[in-house]
Motif scaffolding. Structure first.
Motif, short mmCIF file in Angstrom:
data_model
loop_
_atom_site.label_atom_id
_atom_site.label_comp_id
_atom_site.label_asym_id
_atom_site.label_seq_id
_atom_site.Cartn_x
_atom_site.Cartn_y
_atom_site.Cartn_z
N ASP A 139 57.73 -9.24 11.82
CA ASP A 139 56.74 -10.17 11.26
C ASP A 139 56.79 -11.52 11.97
N TRP A 140 55.88 -12.38 11.59
CA TRP A 140 55.72 -13.69 12.24
C TRP A 140 56.97 -14.57 12.11
N THR A 141 57.68 -14.43 10.96
CA THR A 141 58.87 -15.28 10.76
C THR A 141 60.12 -14.68 11.42
N GLN A 171 48.07 -2.73 9.02
CA GLN A 171 48.41 -4.04 9.61
C GLN A 171 47.18 -4.64 10.26
N GLY A 172 46.91 -5.92 9.96
CA GLY A 172 45.80 -6.63 10.60
C GLY A 172 46.35 -7.51 11.70
N GLY A 173 46.30 -8.81 11.47
CA GLY A 173 46.79 -9.76 12.49
C GLY A 173 48.29 -9.95 12.46
N ASN A 174 48.98 -9.33 11.50
CA ASN A 174 50.43 -9.45 11.34
C ASN A 174 50.87 -10.90 11.18
N GLY A 229 54.95 -7.32 4.03
CA GLY A 229 54.14 -6.17 3.63
C GLY A 229 53.43 -5.46 4.78
N GLY A 230 53.31 -6.10 5.93
CA GLY A 230 52.54 -5.53 7.02
C GLY A 230 53.38 -4.93 8.14
N VAL A 231 54.71 -4.95 7.98
CA VAL A 231 55.56 -4.38 9.03
C VAL A 231 56.26 -3.13 8.48
N ASP A 285 39.95 -21.03 4.48
CA ASP A 285 40.47 -21.42 5.79
C ASP A 285 41.99 -21.44 5.74
N ILE A 286 42.63 -20.75 6.69
CA ILE A 286 44.10 -20.78 6.76
C ILE A 286 44.52 -20.99 8.22
N GLY A 287 45.75 -21.45 8.39
CA GLY A 287 46.25 -21.86 9.71
C GLY A 287 46.08 -20.83 10.82
N PRO A 288 46.53 -19.57 10.62
CA PRO A 288 46.49 -18.61 11.74
C PRO A 288 45.11 -17.99 11.93
N SER A 330 44.25 -15.32 14.55
CA SER A 330 44.93 -14.01 14.52
C SER A 330 44.65 -13.23 13.25
N CYS A 331 44.60 -13.89 12.09
CA CYS A 331 44.51 -13.12 10.85
C CYS A 331 43.13 -12.48 10.75
N THR A 332 43.10 -11.29 10.14
CA THR A 332 41.86 -10.51 10.07
C THR A 332 41.27 -10.58 8.66
N ALA A 377 43.24 -8.01 1.71
CA ALA A 377 44.39 -7.29 1.16
C ALA A 377 45.43 -8.25 0.60
N ALA A 378 45.56 -9.44 1.22
CA ALA A 378 46.54 -10.41 0.73
C ALA A 378 45.92 -11.36 -0.31
N ASN A 379 44.61 -11.28 -0.49
CA ASN A 379 43.86 -12.27 -1.30
C ASN A 379 44.26 -13.68 -0.86
N ALA A 380 44.00 -13.97 0.40
CA ALA A 380 44.44 -15.25 0.99
C ALA A 380 43.78 -16.43 0.28
N GLY A 381 44.49 -17.54 0.30
CA GLY A 381 44.00 -18.76 -0.35
C GLY A 381 43.68 -19.83 0.67
N GLY A 382 44.67 -20.68 0.96
CA GLY A 382 44.48 -21.69 1.99
C GLY A 382 44.08 -23.04 1.46
N LEU A 424 46.54 0.39 -1.88
CA LEU A 424 45.53 1.22 -2.56
C LEU A 424 44.53 1.83 -1.59
N GLY A 425 44.31 1.18 -0.46
CA GLY A 425 43.34 1.68 0.51
C GLY A 425 43.35 0.79 1.74
N VAL A 426 42.73 1.31 2.81
CA VAL A 426 42.62 0.51 4.03
C VAL A 426 41.20 -0.08 4.06
N VAL A 427 41.12 -1.39 4.02
CA VAL A 427 39.82 -2.06 4.06
C VAL A 427 39.24 -1.89 5.46
N GLU A 463 49.76 -17.14 -3.12
CA GLU A 463 48.71 -16.69 -2.20
C GLU A 463 49.22 -15.79 -1.09
N HIS A 464 50.51 -15.69 -0.89
CA HIS A 464 51.02 -14.85 0.21
C HIS A 464 51.23 -13.41 -0.22
N GLY A 465 51.23 -13.16 -1.53
CA GLY A 465 51.43 -11.81 -2.02
C GLY A 465 52.89 -11.51 -2.34
C1 LIG Z 1 51.27 -20.31 10.05
C2 LIG Z 1 50.76 -19.51 8.90
C3 LIG Z 1 50.05 -20.14 7.89
C4 LIG Z 1 49.56 -19.41 6.81
N1 LIG Z 1 48.85 -20.06 5.85
C5 LIG Z 1 48.37 -19.37 4.81
C6 LIG Z 1 47.61 -20.03 3.79
O1 LIG Z 1 47.39 -21.23 3.84
N2 LIG Z 1 47.15 -19.28 2.77
C7 LIG Z 1 47.36 -17.93 2.69
O2 LIG Z 1 46.89 -17.31 1.73
N3 LIG Z 1 48.08 -17.29 3.63
C8 LIG Z 1 48.58 -17.97 4.67
N4 LIG Z 1 49.32 -17.32 5.63
C9 LIG Z 1 49.64 -15.89 5.46
C10 LIG Z 1 48.69 -14.94 6.21
O3 LIG Z 1 48.06 -15.53 7.26
C11 LIG Z 1 47.68 -14.33 5.28
O4 LIG Z 1 48.35 -13.55 4.33
C12 LIG Z 1 46.61 -13.46 5.96
O5 LIG Z 1 45.68 -13.17 4.97
C13 LIG Z 1 47.13 -12.17 6.56
O6 LIG Z 1 46.11 -11.58 7.37
P1 LIG Z 1 46.54 -10.55 8.53
O7 LIG Z 1 45.32 -9.96 9.10
O8 LIG Z 1 47.46 -11.19 9.48
O9 LIG Z 1 47.29 -9.45 7.65
P2 LIG Z 1 48.69 -8.75 7.92
O10 LIG Z 1 49.77 -9.75 8.00
O11 LIG Z 1 48.59 -7.81 9.05
O12 LIG Z 1 48.85 -7.91 6.56
C14 LIG Z 1 49.00 -8.58 5.32
C15 LIG Z 1 49.00 -7.51 4.20
O13 LIG Z 1 47.72 -6.89 4.13
C16 LIG Z 1 47.80 -5.48 4.44
N5 LIG Z 1 46.64 -5.20 5.28
C17 LIG Z 1 46.31 -5.76 6.48
N6 LIG Z 1 45.10 -5.32 6.89
C18 LIG Z 1 44.66 -4.47 5.93
C19 LIG Z 1 43.48 -3.69 5.77
N7 LIG Z 1 42.49 -3.72 6.66
N8 LIG Z 1 43.36 -2.93 4.66
C20 LIG Z 1 44.33 -2.90 3.73
N9 LIG Z 1 45.48 -3.60 3.83
C21 LIG Z 1 45.63 -4.38 4.92
C22 LIG Z 1 49.15 -5.28 5.10
O14 LIG Z 1 49.66 -3.99 4.86
C23 LIG Z 1 49.98 -6.38 4.44
O15 LIG Z 1 50.45 -5.93 3.20
C24 LIG Z 1 49.81 -18.02 6.73
C25 LIG Z 1 50.52 -17.39 7.75
C26 LIG Z 1 51.00 -18.12 8.82
C27 LIG Z 1 51.75 -17.40 9.89
#
Ligand SMILES: Cc1cc2nc3c(=O)[nH]c(=O)nc-3n(C[C@H](O)[C@H](O)[C@H](O)COP(=O)(O)OP(=O)(O)OC[C@H]3O[C@@H](n4cnc5c(N)ncnc54)[C@H](O)[C@@H]3O)c2cc1C
Length: 476
Positions: A53-55, A91-94, A100-102, A153-156, A159-161, A167-172, A224-227, A432-434
């Protein structure tokens, strides 16, 4: 030793065939049939970047990495892996931060980075349809080209998809204005473990014909499924921005300033907290001077955004909080806004450059933020005097990122203490990270027995063989 303990904990939740690093010939043939030899990676060098993973805290060995380009290919892969009882890690952008994604060991990593294609904007509706491998940056560009913006909007962002963010219900940084990823969803298409395709893309803003499956997939972390595709709402573009960094004496002052300015700022877009240790790490990492002349224990970042400049509104609101603010700096030109945001945006990279952090993403009620910060610092100082704590976060949502440096990757007791403290103060272990693999064992702290039983029932119904991301979120 600590490392091995961590690996054992992660593996102990995995019910299906695991541990075999090689693919059985029948599964290999089925996967090659689905995606071709080129998109089945088994060479250790080619798999390596998908396995950590990234860390650098979470890692494992994948039996293979598969790279489908269409929903039909995803379905064929899942059918083959289901038949073989082989676990799959989407795994999306990892860029996820909870492991959870490794892979743990022997799983197939399903990378969605080839699930790309045109982003289709409907300007009249203010909506966009994208394949799941589209990056956030690509969505933002497509939205801006059409005169819109995207609410999350989030930092990466490069890369992030979109699939990973759902899947992570990202916040930001803009949750206080637009909500989390779940609030942007109009429709989601996903493939279940048995290869069946669910969801409606394009969807409809109003569609109460049965369960809201898109909402169920938000935050499901690949269990639960692959988006595969998403239909998202766009927000009106707010090109004019004003940002201020305030130097404050303590976290109490930050909460008091927020109380003062929030009602006076209809254009409020972000409220971010950066504590001194984190700011210091950023300055060293980026090789820049501190943004303020004095050394303040706490810095609060306030961003306003609008279609006309929100500068005067921001400055007037800050005047009302004058007595609490020791020093401030503001900008409303693009370069100045970027420069001030850098002190917050670079925090993640800065801590990563300093070591392998334990990252704990929690939320507590705003009133509890000062006590939480004080007690986390005291708890870490008592348990690991050599460790360093750096805290920042989306304080407008009560969301803090606690980063601890100087612990072994598998050294979990302090993590548990921090999570317990968040819950004790009325908060949650995962803002927000899950949950990932990092917090699976801690989930009962935050969710009732009834909630956990419902989650297990949903998991068992949609993925009866437990092949999708076993060991993530809920234990069976
Ligand atoms: C520098 C940095 C800053 C960040 N800031 C924030 C922030 O402000 N807010 C925030 O919420 N997060 C933040 N994150 C965390 C991360 O970017 C988010 O969780 C992002 O949503 C992950 O997207 P990803 O495509 O990289 O997913 P991955 O890391 O590849 O996967 C994340 C999870 O989703 C699953 N997954 C991936 N793709 C799919 C798919 N298509 N279908 C089903 N499951 C899938 C994986 O199995 C894993 O459990 C940050 C990360 C970094 C490195």
């Amino acid at each position: 030793m600590a490392e091995r303990l961590h690996a054992r904990r992660a593996r102990s939740n995995i019910p299906v065939t695991m541990g075999a690093d090689e693919l059985p010939a029948t599964l290999r043939a089925a996967l090659v049939g689905a995606i071709g030899e080129r998109n089945l990676l088994t060479d250790p060098d080619l798999k390596a970047s998908y396995e950590i993973d990234w860390t650098r805290r979470f890692h494992g060995r994948a039996a293979a990495v598969v790279r489908p380009a269409t929903t039909a290919e995803v379905a064929a892969i899942l059918r083959a892996c289901s038949a073989a009882g082989r676990a799959v890690v989407p795994q999306g952008g990892n860029t996820g931060l909870v492991g959870g994604g490794v892979p743990r060991d022997g799983e197939v990593v399903l990378s969605t980075t080839r699930l790309t294609g045109p982003c289709s904007v409907d300007a009249a509706a203010g909506e966009i349809v994208v394949p799941a491998g589209t990056t956030l940056h690509q969505v933002q560009e497509a939205a801006r080209d059409a005169g819109f913006d995207f609410g999350v909007d989030i930092g990466p962002r490069e890369s992030c998809t979109i699939g990973g963010m759902i899947a992570a219900n990202a916040g930001g940084v803009h949750v206080l204005r637009y909500g989390m990823m779940s609030e942007q969803l109009i429709g989601v298409e996903a493939v279940l473990a048995d290869g069946s395709v669910i969801g409606r893309v394009p969807g409809l803003r109003k569609d109460n014909a049965g369960y809201h499956l898109a909402a169920l997939l938000a935050g499901s972390e690949g269990t639960l499924g692959v988006v595969t595709r998403a239909h998202l709402r766009l927000t009106p573009a707010m090109p004019e921005r004003a940002v201020a960094l305030l130097g404050l004496d303590d976290v109490e002052a930050a909460v008091a300033v927020m109380r003062q300015v929030r009602p006076a700022l209809p254009s409020l877009a972000a409220l971010e907290l950066i504590l001194a240790e984190a700011l210091d790490l950023v300055c060293r990492y980026a090789g820049v001077a501190a943004p303020l002349r004095g050394a303040h224990p706490v810095v609060l970042l306030i961003e306003c955004a609008g279609q006309t400049s929100p500068r005067e509104e921001l400055l007037a609101a800050l005047e009302s909080a004058g007595g609490l603010v020791r020093e401030s700096v503001a900008a409303d030109d693009a370069a100045g806004v970027r420069r001030l945001w850098r002190y917050r945006d670079a925090a993640g990279e800065a801590i990563n450059a300093a070591g392998v952090p334990h990252k704990l993403d929690v939320a507590v009620p705003l009133a509890a933020v000062p006590e939480f910060v004080a007690r986390v610092r005291a708890a870490v100082a008592a348990a690991a005097p050599e460790a360093r704590v750096a805290i920042w976060g989306h304080v407008g949502d009560g969301n803090l990122h606690v980063n601890i440096l100087g612990l072994a990757p598998g050294d979990a007791p302090i993590d548990h203490d921090v999570l317990r403290l968040a819950v004790e103060l009325g908060g949650t272990i995962a803002a927000e990270h899950g949950v990932g693999t990092q917090k699976t064992a801690d989930l009962p702290l935050a969710r009732s027995a009834g909630d956990l039983a419902a989650m297990r029932a949903i998991k068992a119904a949609l993925d009866p063989r437990g092949i999708l991301n076993p060991g993530v979120v809920v234990m069976r």
